[in-house]
Design an enzyme around this catalytic site. Structure first.
Site, PDB file in Angstrom:
ATOM      1  CD1 TRP A   1      -1.738  -2.332   1.980  1.00  0.00           C
ATOM      2  CD2 TRP A   1      -2.782  -1.628   0.135  1.00  0.00           C
ATOM      3  NE1 TRP A   1      -2.605  -3.315   1.576  1.00  0.00           N
ATOM      4  CE2 TRP A   1      -3.255  -2.913   0.450  1.00  0.00           C
ATOM      5  CE3 TRP A   1      -3.284  -0.981  -0.989  1.00  0.00           C
ATOM      6  CZ2 TRP A   1      -4.225  -3.566  -0.315  1.00  0.00           C
ATOM      7  CZ3 TRP A   1      -4.243  -1.630  -1.764  1.00  0.00           C
ATOM      8  CH2 TRP A   1      -4.704  -2.896  -1.416  1.00  0.00           C
TER       9      TRP A   1
ATOM     10  CG  ASP B   1      -2.868   3.858   4.661  1.00  0.00           C
ATOM     11  OD1 ASP B   1      -3.854   3.638   5.397  1.00  0.00           O
ATOM     12  OD2 ASP B   1      -2.646   3.231   3.605  1.00  0.00           O
TER      13      ASP B   1
ATOM     14  CE  LYS C   1      -7.852  -3.488   6.040  1.00  0.00           C
ATOM     15  NZ  LYS C   1      -7.637  -4.646   5.199  1.00  0.00           N
TER      16      LYS C   1
END
Lengths: 355, 355
Positions: B100, B167, B191
């Site tokens: 990511w 992030d 999540k």
């Protein structure tokens, strides 16, 4: 009490769809897991995505003609930007029929010259411009098929040799059109398709890849096509409910059958607006009236409190007009039954009798 | 059978939250309307949005310090782009700790020079780089707090005078940090917060408005701040479920209490990985191990079929590792009970006894 939901969007969805969606939130496909707590790469969810994409092309009669259906993030507002990012090299033609068209023009101007070939801004968007000319040297022509706020709807689309792009957020799946005339169609889900949170894009692949700029991954339609609409984690719940709604539409005969009911609903309400001296329609020309959103006002504002109390007492929800127009707006999307429109018409007739 | 859901995301959410969410899909707030068929401008939904935004700042201890919490569209993948669009004028520093981070670097490169100050790409991201220097002339520093795929997690964040962007998609709300050290935090919901389809952004307003380019409306954080996170129709259902999850977290003592349970879960599993000769941890250094995602493999691949059959028989779901790493990944997000980890450890110990 059963509500008659005329909300402009997010709006009414079929009760059977909501029931199934509710069950899937606690136990999806008998997995003893919620729809929203499984991997989007699991077969159970990939099947949902593929089924939804296939149903879209099937309903629109666009199978095997080079089109791809995508469920993206961002709403139609992000499409205003993506359309220009992907298609606008030098100049594009836009039709300005309302607030959303205006916003799409604003974003596109960041990427090239915009030729506004027709506009009804002069009359607060109460009509659809006609007899405009689309220059042959533009990269594409963009229009908005239905203007939720103002209650107008395009009944005809121009014949043109340039790619035809259309924001169908508020009337997709409501009427039969020759969808193969369009090269790119987009629609926020939250009218005739599902809950807010996903955006449908149907794009003919051969119009892509022609601009010289580098397109960021998430804004590039080719990214999403190459990943079967799963480049990043999709909005699982909104897409699942969209799939259920598309299945419901199919079980009910598809667009051609729902169009008959939509025509009957619109005829019932507009006939009353025209007949009843207490009400005025907002749209200037009858042929421009939207079959999804009917905008109207009271001829005499002193009746407002009585009328408002009456429709609320009848179980009607979401009838207030948008602040740009005032008055009332009755949104009659696919899932709204004819009976709900009859309840509204009864309330309008009762008001006349009492006055 | 009750499932033990170790899915990496979308992932387990509290059962009580799913129950309330399921009910809201058919009847929200006793309105006799679904949550997903009412106007997002109605008081009922505006209250949801405001409550969710407030709970975010409350949990992170960021109230009254110039931060705004936003629920946007697009996932963390769109944030990779938006961060650069909004903050990158000339140069930015990035730490590359996994897939990511790598993707965020790719998008940022479209907007300026990227200085990769540290990377663990050389070892398939099995550690967190340390002792890197952040140049003082960069517009911001960007890092990824937890790397879902590789199972690493930053335990310390650099002291720097440039804006700190992080992030936190896969570990936000899981541990106490001094969140006021960060200027911009973003996280896909799916999540520890809610279902997929919404993205949380927490931004300190004073870092905005400093780049010279024109930012498209939907990509401009200032647009969303000025509209209280309602510039366009928000993803109603994902945001509502996020609000419920944030309320659940508060009822359970907030981040400091959930962190104790997360620590106990991680200790239980990593102790077994280290003790049991049949398993190897993937992460090189114990201090870099993620408390959210534990990655490990079998020392002897011939036990794979037996192990897979055993954990499936025990009701465990979502234990397969990501294709970039292989082996297994046990994701232990906030809603996963300690008991589920115990079930996994029992299966690992049984395998040892049988071998």
């Amino acid at each position: 009490m059963k509500k008659h939901n005329f909300s402009a969007g997010p709006c009414i969805l079929p009760q059977s769809v909501l029931q199934k969606a509710s069950e899937a939130v606690t136990n999806f496909n008998g997995l003893d897991l919620s729809l929203v707590e499984i991997s989007h790469r699991s077969k159970d969810f990939v099947d949902v995505m593929e089924n939804a994409r296939e149903l879209v092309l099937e309903h629109l009669n666009l199978q095997n003609q080079g089109y791809k259906a995508l469920f993206l993030h961002g709403g139609a507002s992000l499409e205003f930007l993506m359309v220009a990012y992907n298609l606008l090299e030098k100049k594009a033609a836009y039709l300005n029929t309302g607030t959303w068209a205006d916003k799409s023009i604003k974003e596109a101007k960041l990427f090239g010259e915009i030729d506004i070939v027709g506009s009804s801004k002069d009359a607060n968007f109460n009509y659809i411009p006609k007899n405009y000319t689309i220059p042959s040297d533009v990269d594409y022509f963009h229009c908005t098929s239905n203007n939720t706020i103002f209650g107008t709807q395009m009944q005809e689309f121009p014949e043109t040799n340039v790619p035809l792009v259309c924001d169908m957020s508020s009337d997709i799946f409501s009427r039969v059109l020759d969808f193969s005339k369009f090269d790119l169609i987009y629609a926020g889900a939250q009218k005739n398709m599902g809950p807010s949170g996903t955006t449908l894009v149907i794009v003919k692949e051969d119009i892509l890849g022609k601009v010289s700029r580098t397109i960021p991954s998430m804004l590039d339609y080719q990214t999403h096509i190459s990943k079967d609409s799963m480049f990043n984690t999709p909005a699982v719940f909104p897409i699942y409910v969209s799939m259920l709604t598309l299945e419901w539409l199919k079980e009910n005969g598809g667009i051609s059958e729902i169009e008959k009911i939509n025509n009957a609903k619109a005829k019932l309400l507009y006939t009353e607006i025209d007949r009843n001296p207490l009400f005025n329609g907002f749209v200037a020309n009858a042929e421009d009236r939207s079959k999804m959103n009917a905008t109207f006002s009271l001829a005499n504002d002193s009746l407002k409190d009585t009328f408002d109390a009456s429709w609320k007492a009848a179980g009607i929800n979401g009838l207030n007009g948008h602040r740009s127009v005032g008055g009332y707006r009755a949104s009659m999307y696919n899932a709204l039954p004819l009976e709900s429109v009859q309840v509204l018409v009864d309330v309008m007739q009762d008001l006349e009798k009492k006055s």
